[in-house]
Design a protein around this motif. Structure first.
Motif, PDB file in Angstrom:
ATOM      1  N   TYR A 182     -14.797   1.115 -30.246  1.00 39.35           N
ATOM      2  CA  TYR A 182     -15.711  -0.108 -30.310  1.00 39.35           C
ATOM      3  C   TYR A 182     -16.226  -0.489 -31.871  1.00 39.35           C
ATOM      4  O   TYR A 182     -16.647   0.334 -32.659  1.00 39.35           O
ATOM      5  N   ASN A 183     -15.932  -1.756 -32.297  1.00 31.18           N
ATOM      6  CA  ASN A 183     -16.263  -2.145 -33.575  1.00 31.18           C
ATOM      7  C   ASN A 183     -17.907  -2.052 -33.699  1.00 31.18           C
ATOM      8  O   ASN A 183     -18.445  -2.908 -33.271  1.00 31.18           O
ATOM      9  N   ILE A 236     -15.373   0.519 -38.784  1.00 37.84           N
ATOM     10  CA  ILE A 236     -15.916   1.576 -38.036  1.00 37.84           C
ATOM     11  C   ILE A 236     -15.901   1.486 -36.683  1.00 37.84           C
ATOM     12  O   ILE A 236     -16.404   0.591 -36.144  1.00 37.84           O
ATOM     13  N   PHE A 237     -15.122   2.344 -35.944  1.00 39.71           N
ATOM     14  CA  PHE A 237     -15.044   2.349 -34.484  1.00 39.71           C
ATOM     15  C   PHE A 237     -15.655   3.446 -34.006  1.00 39.71           C
ATOM     16  O   PHE A 237     -15.616   4.680 -34.344  1.00 39.71           O
ATOM     17  N   ASP A 238     -16.458   3.052 -32.939  1.00 43.19           N
ATOM     18  CA  ASP A 238     -17.003   4.263 -32.128  1.00 43.19           C
ATOM     19  C   ASP A 238     -16.348   4.395 -30.989  1.00 43.19           C
ATOM     20  O   ASP A 238     -15.968   3.630 -30.499  1.00 43.19           O
ATOM     21  N   SER A 239     -16.410   5.544 -30.351  1.00 40.30           N
ATOM     22  CA  SER A 239     -15.705   5.800 -28.980  1.00 40.30           C
ATOM     23  C   SER A 239     -16.550   5.559 -27.877  1.00 40.30           C
ATOM     24  O   SER A 239     -16.280   5.482 -26.484  1.00 40.30           O
ATOM     25  N   GLN A 240     -17.867   5.297 -28.363  1.00 39.12           N
ATOM     26  CA  GLN A 240     -18.657   4.877 -27.116  1.00 39.12           C
ATOM     27  C   GLN A 240     -19.351   3.431 -27.275  1.00 39.12           C
ATOM     28  O   GLN A 240     -19.399   2.976 -28.213  1.00 39.12           O
ATOM     29  N   PRO A 241     -19.637   2.461 -26.291  1.00 40.79           N
ATOM     30  CA  PRO A 241     -20.099   1.374 -26.587  1.00 40.79           C
ATOM     31  C   PRO A 241     -21.457   1.219 -27.413  1.00 40.79           C
ATOM     32  O   PRO A 241     -22.174   2.070 -26.971  1.00 40.79           O
ATOM     33  N   PRO A 242     -21.806   0.298 -27.971  1.00 40.57           N
ATOM     34  CA  PRO A 242     -23.085   0.424 -28.985  1.00 40.57           C
ATOM     35  C   PRO A 242     -24.378   0.151 -28.364  1.00 40.57           C
ATOM     36  O   PRO A 242     -25.140   0.732 -28.514  1.00 40.57           O
ATOM     37  N   SER A 243     -24.417  -0.183 -27.000  1.00 40.16           N
ATOM     38  CA  SER A 243     -25.319  -0.458 -26.341  1.00 40.16           C
ATOM     39  C   SER A 243     -24.980  -0.467 -24.465  1.00 40.16           C
ATOM     40  O   SER A 243     -23.856  -0.547 -24.353  1.00 40.16           O
ATOM     41  N   ASP A 244     -26.026  -0.249 -23.690  1.00 41.74           N
ATOM     42  CA  ASP A 244     -25.627  -0.330 -22.359  1.00 41.74           C
ATOM     43  C   ASP A 244     -25.066  -1.584 -21.891  1.00 41.74           C
ATOM     44  O   ASP A 244     -25.802  -2.493 -21.909  1.00 41.74           O
ATOM     45  N   ALA A 245     -23.682  -1.407 -21.368  1.00 45.25           N
ATOM     46  CA  ALA A 245     -23.153  -2.706 -20.617  1.00 45.25           C
ATOM     47  C   ALA A 245     -22.961  -3.800 -21.719  1.00 45.25           C
ATOM     48  O   ALA A 245     -22.971  -5.013 -21.172  1.00 45.25           O
TER      49      ALA A 245
END
Length: 431
Positions: A252-253, A218-227
């Protein structure tokens, strides 16, 4: 002026904005070919309906801009009271769109709405698209259903108990399309049912299986956490020109779903395991906290300064997942053990001669796609047995091409929907 008259005037202003938006677009009301309900209550449609007069301003102050300026000058105490009452009274969709209308009036209304509207975990109500990336409530599940369109290989996620209870008032949350390639297939997830481009501002993420259909990423278009960027995560080269570069758009995986390989092709329920790379296992402990996006609405003016001129007639800035995910809070899973989910083992029913699970009336048709997921935790975490038995995600069939999906903390709607999509892909090595 009474509260009822204020709300009535807000509704009249919203209707006027909607008519202006339709006239400006040449008479098109924005309804796509996937049904009236899906496009009427989709995220970009709601936002564009409220923001069209601001786009048309271009240095000219018409009657609508003067009216919004008058609303912007309300005393802060009165404005807070109005939005609190609207937010408290409009608890379900489509009435919930009045809260979105309040946030789209002007900057001051938007800031107050950000303070009033709580996260999905706290209030249990889906309001803005950022709610689709927030963990669900702890006490009760969010009940949704999925409609499959075999002709277009499209899967639509709606908010509600079942499609028969609300009809055209169903709230479309997410849409996915199965893309077939030469060697394998993939699922692209979007906010709208008619745009699945990776470069679109409505792009949310994607799901990619391996050749045997035993492992899904599963890939997200946004980073999973800030920085924080997890290992092996590479931003996509397809950068969108329609979104703010505050966070990089990419893939982002965030999770991996694995199905147990069946060598002897024994008949029985599928066995699956989900590793949530962006959610630490400690979050299900008492007092634990899952990473929670808390950004809501980015100013249209802030977005417009970062958007190049578009040749398209449609507005370039849209109400997208990217434009709403400014801040992220919670634990980072970079140096902690990730949360692992496993399917709850069914029991063999001697009288019915089948495998059974207690779906509490939410599933009515036997299918190999039906499953329930619970946490698989390390004994050293000392998590109570009752918490380990709590169903975090359940998915099952209720009719032809209709499925229910119920999820709760710490999963988000996007993560739960992506996990459920793995059931629709062919698995030659597991069946």
């Amino acid at each position: 002026m009474s509260l009822k008259s204020i709300v009535r005037e807000l509704k009249e202003m919203r209707d006027g904005i909607g008519s202006m938006s339709r006239r400006a677009s040449g008479g098109s009301d924005g309804r796509g070919g996937h049904g009236r309900a899906g496009s009427r209550h989709s995220w970009p449609g709601l936002w564009a309906e409220q923001q069209q007069p601001q786009r048309q301003g271009l240095g000219q102050e018409g009657p609508q801009q003067q009216q919004q300026g008058r609303w912007a000058n309300l005393p802060p105490e009165l404005l807070l009271d109005v939005i609190q009452r609207v937010e408290g009274s409009e608890a379900t969709w489509p009435a919930r769109r009045q809260v979105v209308a309040c946030a789209a009036v002007c900057r001051s209304w938007r800031e107050v709405t950000k303070e009033v509207v709580k996260t999905l975990e706290e209030c249990g109500r889906i309001t803005f698209p950022i709610s689709l990336k927030q963990p669900g409530p702890r006490e009760h599940p969010v009940q949704c259903f999925v409609r499959r369109d075999r002709a277009t290989s499209t899967y639509l996620l709606y908010l509600g108990l079942s499609p028969s209870l609300h009809g055209e008032n169903n709230k479309l949350l997410l849409a996915a399309r199965k893309v077939r390639r030469a060697a394998r297939t993939s699922f692209v997830i979007s906010l709208v049912p008619d745009d699945f481009s990776h470069s679109s501002s409505t792009y949310v993420g994607k799901l990619k299986p391996n050749f045997l259909g035993t492992k899904f990423t599963i890939f997200d278009s946004q980073p999973p956490s800030d920085a924080v960027v997890l290992p092996n995560n590479k931003p996509s080269k397809r950068q969108s020109k329609q979104v703010s570069p505050r966070l990089p758009l990419g893939n982002y995986n965030v999770a991996t779903v694995t199905y147990e390989l069946t060598v002897l092709r024994n008949r029985g329920p599928r066995r699956m395991q989900c590793t949530m790379h962006s959610i630490p296992a400690q979050c299900i402990q008492e007092g634990g906290k899952a990473p929670t996006p808390t950004g809501t609405i980015q100013s249209l003016d802030e977005q417009a300064s970062n958007v190049p001129t578009s040749k398209r007639k449609e507005p370039a800035v849209e109400f997208s997942s990217t434009s709403l995910s400014a801040d992220l809070s919670g634990l980072s899973c970079l140096n902690e053990a990730p949360l692992v989910l496993k399917n709850k083992a069914p029991r063999w029913h001697e009288q019915l001669q089948c495998w059974c699970l207690n779906f509490r009336g939410r599933v009515t048709v036997a299918s190999v796609k039906n499953f329930q997921l619970v946490a698989s935790v390390d004994p050293s975490l000392n998590i109570p047995a009752a918490e380990q038995e709590k169903v975090i995600l359940q998915f099952g069939k209720i009719g032809k091409d209709i499925f229910t999906m119920d999820y709760r903390y710490p999963l988000s709607a996007f993560q739960a929907f992506a996990i459920c999509l793995t059931s629709f892909d062919t698995k030659p090595a597991c069946e």
